[in-house]
Write a protein that holds these residues in place. Structure first.
Motif, PDB file in Angstrom:
ATOM      1  N   PRO A 142       3.630   1.870  -0.777  1.00 15.81           N
ATOM      2  CA  PRO A 142       3.515   3.302  -1.057  1.00 15.81           C
ATOM      3  C   PRO A 142       2.310   3.574  -1.941  1.00 15.81           C
ATOM      4  CG  PRO A 142       5.269   2.340  -2.372  1.00 15.81           C
ATOM      5  CD  PRO A 142       4.793   1.256  -1.444  1.00 15.81           C
ATOM      6  N   VAL A 143       1.648   4.705  -1.720  1.00 15.26           N
ATOM      7  CA  VAL A 143       0.442   5.029  -2.484  1.00 15.26           C
ATOM      8  C   VAL A 143       0.651   6.310  -3.294  1.00 15.26           C
ATOM      9  CG1 VAL A 143      -1.143   3.855  -0.919  1.00 15.26           C
ATOM     10  CG2 VAL A 143      -0.568   6.256  -0.508  1.00 15.26           C
ATOM     11  N   VAL A 144      -0.009   6.345  -4.435  1.00 12.55           N
ATOM     12  CA  VAL A 144      -0.034   7.513  -5.305  1.00 12.55           C
ATOM     13  C   VAL A 144      -1.495   7.850  -5.541  1.00 12.55           C
ATOM     14  CG1 VAL A 144       0.635   8.462  -7.552  1.00 12.55           C
ATOM     15  CG2 VAL A 144       2.107   6.776  -6.426  1.00 12.55           C
ATOM     16  N   PHE A 145      -1.853   9.131  -5.443  1.00  9.46           N
ATOM     17  CA  PHE A 145      -3.241   9.507  -5.696  1.00  9.46           C
ATOM     18  C   PHE A 145      -3.295  10.880  -6.335  1.00  9.46           C
ATOM     19  CE2 PHE A 145      -2.134  10.156  -1.227  1.00  9.46           C
ATOM     20  CZ  PHE A 145      -2.349  11.514  -1.035  1.00  9.46           C
ATOM     21  N   GLY A 146      -4.405  11.152  -6.978  1.00  8.82           N
ATOM     22  CA  GLY A 146      -4.588  12.395  -7.718  1.00  8.82           C
ATOM     23  C   GLY A 146      -5.073  13.538  -6.842  1.00  8.82           C
ATOM     24  N   LEU A 158      -9.270  -7.172  -3.715  1.00  7.33           N
ATOM     25  CA  LEU A 158      -8.442  -5.977  -3.791  1.00  7.33           C
ATOM     26  C   LEU A 158      -7.344  -5.979  -2.726  1.00  7.33           C
ATOM     27  CD1 LEU A 158      -7.957  -3.409  -5.346  1.00  7.33           C
ATOM     28  CD2 LEU A 158      -9.572  -2.226  -3.862  1.00  7.33           C
ATOM     29  N   GLN A 159      -7.679  -6.373  -1.505  1.00  7.46           N
ATOM     30  CA  GLN A 159      -6.671  -6.414  -0.443  1.00  7.46           C
ATOM     31  C   GLN A 159      -5.545  -7.375  -0.810  1.00  7.46           C
ATOM     32  OE1 GLN A 159      -7.479  -8.069   3.670  1.00  7.46           O
ATOM     33  NE2 GLN A 159      -7.383  -5.891   4.163  1.00  7.46           N
ATOM     34  N   LEU A 160      -5.899  -8.490  -1.420  1.00  4.68           N
ATOM     35  CA  LEU A 160      -4.901  -9.452  -1.884  1.00  4.68           C
ATOM     36  C   LEU A 160      -3.995  -8.824  -2.938  1.00  4.68           C
ATOM     37  CD1 LEU A 160      -3.991 -12.470  -1.784  1.00  4.68           C
ATOM     38  CD2 LEU A 160      -5.624 -12.883  -3.640  1.00  4.68           C
ATOM     39  N   PHE A 161      -4.577  -8.058  -3.850  1.00  3.03           N
ATOM     40  CA  PHE A 161      -3.791  -7.391  -4.889  1.00  3.03           C
ATOM     41  C   PHE A 161      -2.843  -6.355  -4.283  1.00  3.03           C
ATOM     42  CE2 PHE A 161      -7.474  -8.057  -8.143  1.00  3.03           C
ATOM     43  CZ  PHE A 161      -7.156  -9.402  -8.203  1.00  3.03           C
ATOM     44  N   TYR A 162      -3.328  -5.613  -3.279  1.00  5.06           N
ATOM     45  CA  TYR A 162      -2.438  -4.662  -2.607  1.00  5.06           C
ATOM     46  C   TYR A 162      -1.210  -5.376  -2.055  1.00  5.06           C
ATOM     47  CZ  TYR A 162      -5.778  -0.711  -2.532  1.00  5.06           C
ATOM     48  OH  TYR A 162      -6.598   0.332  -2.872  1.00  5.06           O
ATOM     49  N   GLY A 163      -1.457  -6.529  -1.438  1.00  3.92           N
ATOM     50  CA  GLY A 163      -0.354  -7.272  -0.830  1.00  3.92           C
ATOM     51  C   GLY A 163       0.654  -7.776  -1.839  1.00  3.92           C
ATOM     52  N   ALA A 164       0.214  -8.042  -3.059  1.00  8.91           N
ATOM     53  CA  ALA A 164       1.095  -8.619  -4.073  1.00  8.91           C
ATOM     54  C   ALA A 164       1.791  -7.580  -4.937  1.00  8.91           C
ATOM     55  CB  ALA A 164       0.290  -9.577  -4.965  1.00  8.91           C
ATOM     56  N   ALA A 165       1.330  -6.314  -4.897  1.00  4.35           N
ATOM     57  CA  ALA A 165       1.882  -5.271  -5.766  1.00  4.35           C
ATOM     58  C   ALA A 165       3.066  -4.561  -5.101  1.00  4.35           C
ATOM     59  CB  ALA A 165       0.794  -4.259  -6.116  1.00  4.35           C
ATOM     60  N   ASP A 166       3.783  -3.765  -5.897  1.00  5.99           N
ATOM     61  CA  ASP A 166       4.893  -2.965  -5.383  1.00  5.99           C
ATOM     62  C   ASP A 166       4.448  -1.550  -5.015  1.00  5.99           C
ATOM     63  OD1 ASP A 166       7.006  -4.893  -5.752  1.00  5.99           O
ATOM     64  OD2 ASP A 166       6.810  -4.555  -7.908  1.00  5.99           O
ATOM     65  N   VAL A 167       3.545  -0.981  -5.784  1.00  6.49           N
ATOM     66  CA  VAL A 167       3.065   0.378  -5.552  1.00  6.49           C
ATOM     67  C   VAL A 167       1.606   0.443  -5.987  1.00  6.49           C
ATOM     68  CG1 VAL A 167       3.888   1.138  -7.820  1.00  6.49           C
ATOM     69  CG2 VAL A 167       3.458   2.839  -6.049  1.00  6.49           C
ATOM     70  N   ALA A 168       0.816   1.271  -5.313  1.00  6.40           N
ATOM     71  CA  ALA A 168      -0.617   1.339  -5.611  1.00  6.40           C
ATOM     72  C   ALA A 168      -1.036   2.760  -5.954  1.00  6.40           C
ATOM     73  CB  ALA A 168      -1.430   0.836  -4.422  1.00  6.40           C
ATOM     74  N   ASN A 213      13.293   2.410  -7.226  1.00  9.38           N
ATOM     75  CA  ASN A 213      14.110   2.692  -6.049  1.00  9.38           C
ATOM     76  C   ASN A 213      13.566   1.901  -4.865  1.00  9.38           C
ATOM     77  OD1 ASN A 213      15.416   3.803  -3.785  1.00  9.38           O
ATOM     78  ND2 ASN A 213      15.487   5.852  -4.698  1.00  9.38           N
ATOM     79  N   ALA A 214      14.152   0.748  -4.602  1.00  9.87           N
ATOM     80  CA  ALA A 214      13.644  -0.142  -3.558  1.00  9.87           C
ATOM     81  C   ALA A 214      13.718   0.497  -2.175  1.00  9.87           C
ATOM     82  CB  ALA A 214      14.414  -1.458  -3.573  1.00  9.87           C
ATOM     83  N   ASN A 215      14.785   1.237  -1.900  1.00 11.49           N
ATOM     84  CA  ASN A 215      14.908   1.874  -0.587  1.00 11.49           C
ATOM     85  C   ASN A 215      13.814   2.919  -0.379  1.00 11.49           C
ATOM     86  OD1 ASN A 215      17.173   0.389   0.109  1.00 11.49           O
ATOM     87  ND2 ASN A 215      18.606   1.897  -0.727  1.00 11.49           N
ATOM     88  N   ARG A 216      13.567   3.711  -1.399  1.00 12.74           N
ATOM     89  CA  ARG A 216      12.499   4.720  -1.337  1.00 12.74           C
ATOM     90  C   ARG A 216      11.141   4.041  -1.157  1.00 12.74           C
ATOM     91  NH1 ARG A 216       9.778   9.526  -0.898  1.00 12.74           N
ATOM     92  NH2 ARG A 216       8.584  10.078  -2.747  1.00 12.74           N
TER      93      ARG A 216
END
Length: 423
Positions: free
Chosen positions: A347-351, A314-324, A389-392
């Motif tokens: 950046p993280v998104v959660f419910g 999972l940590q590897l996937f976090y490193g390879a993704a753009d947003v989680a 939005n890459a800057n965001r």
């Protein structure tokens, strides 16, 4: 309920415990392995000065990693024994620590099982990760003069109300603990409201901030991203639970109607391995999928969903993704740890349901390191905003990285408490 009533309740519940173990084995056959260990029948530990660390499952094992690292360094003449309750936790111990620690399942909270376990391990100290309160384990450790240290304690309002149903038993159990290390003042106050002695409670912060992201892991994540496609947007849905995957897939379908996200990749990682097959089947209904276990290298550019059906990545996937997206938060499970993503500048998104990580999730929002959503439309909008939005994306990710860096220090505080107890 007092402890005597609890003892009789446990005896009456033994058939239920065995049936539940058998039922869980139908979904994950690993539950049928090593059953004697759960009743204290383990090989005697021949090494001296055993420090027993109990971590229930995957999340607690991962949280224990910085502490295990420090204990190994500061107490080289002690041996570390980690116990878990689940096969996934057991697999995580092997993945993280290989042969650096001993491992077995923790004994159920039956006095005979615990005495058998303690006779065969003879620990000089017991360290319990987070808020696992076991009346008989704590009483029997105290009876034998074994200090009990409960660390990284989080006590939500929900958990406190649950324990208050058995107020006398909870208080008697808490009074057996030598020292608590609470994540926040709110956690400490709830512990004391339940009956913990104030002099045993110290606020240390969360050791989950003590993440060690090595250069080799970052390099591996960069290589993995190349196999996924450097130019395509990648969204990771991590540690999802039943009832969440449908929402995530609907958000994916909505996003892919936008031309700029037509080639996006969703990496979907269910929390529990026994659900890997069912989730893959669900994804296959409307999307072209690949399984991580079958696709360790480059994936077909036409793949829309990569199902993370492996352990320890999972940590590897976090490193390879753009947003989680952090799972367990769209359903009332209480959420999961978002700090691994933040430490990697994602950046993280959660419910709405983050009560297991109430202080950390609020800090994330206050620091502008993530976004909380309430609905499918908000989930799609938040992911779209970060991917488009890459800057965001970079500014929010950097806020998360700084948040993790600036909140370190809990590990040092925990080691000071351990030093006092182990003497």
């Amino acid at each position: 309920m007092n402890r005597l009533v609890y003892l009789w309740f446990l005896r009456l519940m033994l058939p239920v415990v065995l049936v539940r173990l058998a039922w869980r084995g139908l979904r994950n056959p690993d539950y049928w392995q090593r059953i004697p260990e759960r009743f204290g029948f383990i090989e005697p530990v021949t090494k001296q000065r055993v420090i027993w660390i109990h971590a229930v499952s995957v999340g607690e094992v991962r949280a224990s990693a910085p502490l295990v690292r420090e204990l190994s360094e500061h107490y080289p003449y002690h041996s570390l024994l980690i116990t878990t309750m689940t096969p996934t936790g057991s697999a995580q111990v092997r993945a993280l620590f290989v042969d650096k620690v001993a491992h077995c399942y923790a004994p159920y909270d039956y006095p005979s099982a615990i005495r058998r376990f303690l006779d065969r391990t003879k620990p000089v100290m017991t360290i319990v990760m987070e808020t696992e309160l076991w009346p008989n384990i704590f009483h029997l450790c105290r009876e034998r003069g074994i200090p009990v240290f409960v660390t990284n304690v989080r006590m939500s309002d929900f958990s406190m109300r649950k324990y208050q149903r058995f107020a006398s038993l909870a208080r008697a159990t808490l009074l057996q603990v030598s020292r608590f290390a609470a994540q926040s003042p709110a956690d400490a106050n709830r512990l004391m409201n339940l009956g913990a002695a104030p002099e045993t409670v110290t606020v240390t912060g969360s050791i989950k901030f003590e993440l060690n992201i090595g250069a080799s892991m970052r390099e591996a994540a960069e290589v993995l991203r190349l196999t996924w496609g450097q130019d395509r947007p990648v969204w990771l849905a991590a540690s999802t639970h039943e009832g969440e995957e449908e929402t995530v897939l609907m958000a994916l379908a909505a996003l892919k109607t936008q031309p700029r996200f037509a080639n996006m990749l969703l990496v979907l990682v269910p929390r529990h391995p026994e659900r890997f097959t069912a989730v893959a089947r669900l994804c296959k209904k409307n999307f072209r999928i690949a399984l991580r276990s079958e696709t360790p290298g480059a994936i077909d550019p036409a793949t829309e969903v990569l199902v993370g059906d492996t352990m320890g990545e999972l940590q590897l996937f976090y490193g390879a993704a753009d947003v989680a997206f952090i799972g367990g938060s769209l359903v009332p499970t209480g959420g999961h740890n978002l700090l691994e993503a933040s430490a990697l500048g994602k950046p993280v998104v959660f419910g709405p349901h983050m009560f297991n990580f109430q202080e950390i999730s609020q800090m994330t929002l206050d620091r502008g390191a993530g976004v909380q959503v309430q609905s499918l439309d908000q989930l799609s909008a938040a992911v779209s905003d970060f991917l488009g939005n890459a800057n965001r994306r970079d500014s929010v990710g950097e806020a998360g990285r700084k948040m993790v860096e600036e909140n370190r220090g809990a590990l040092t505080a925990n080691m000071r408490l351990i030093e006092q107890l182990i003497k």
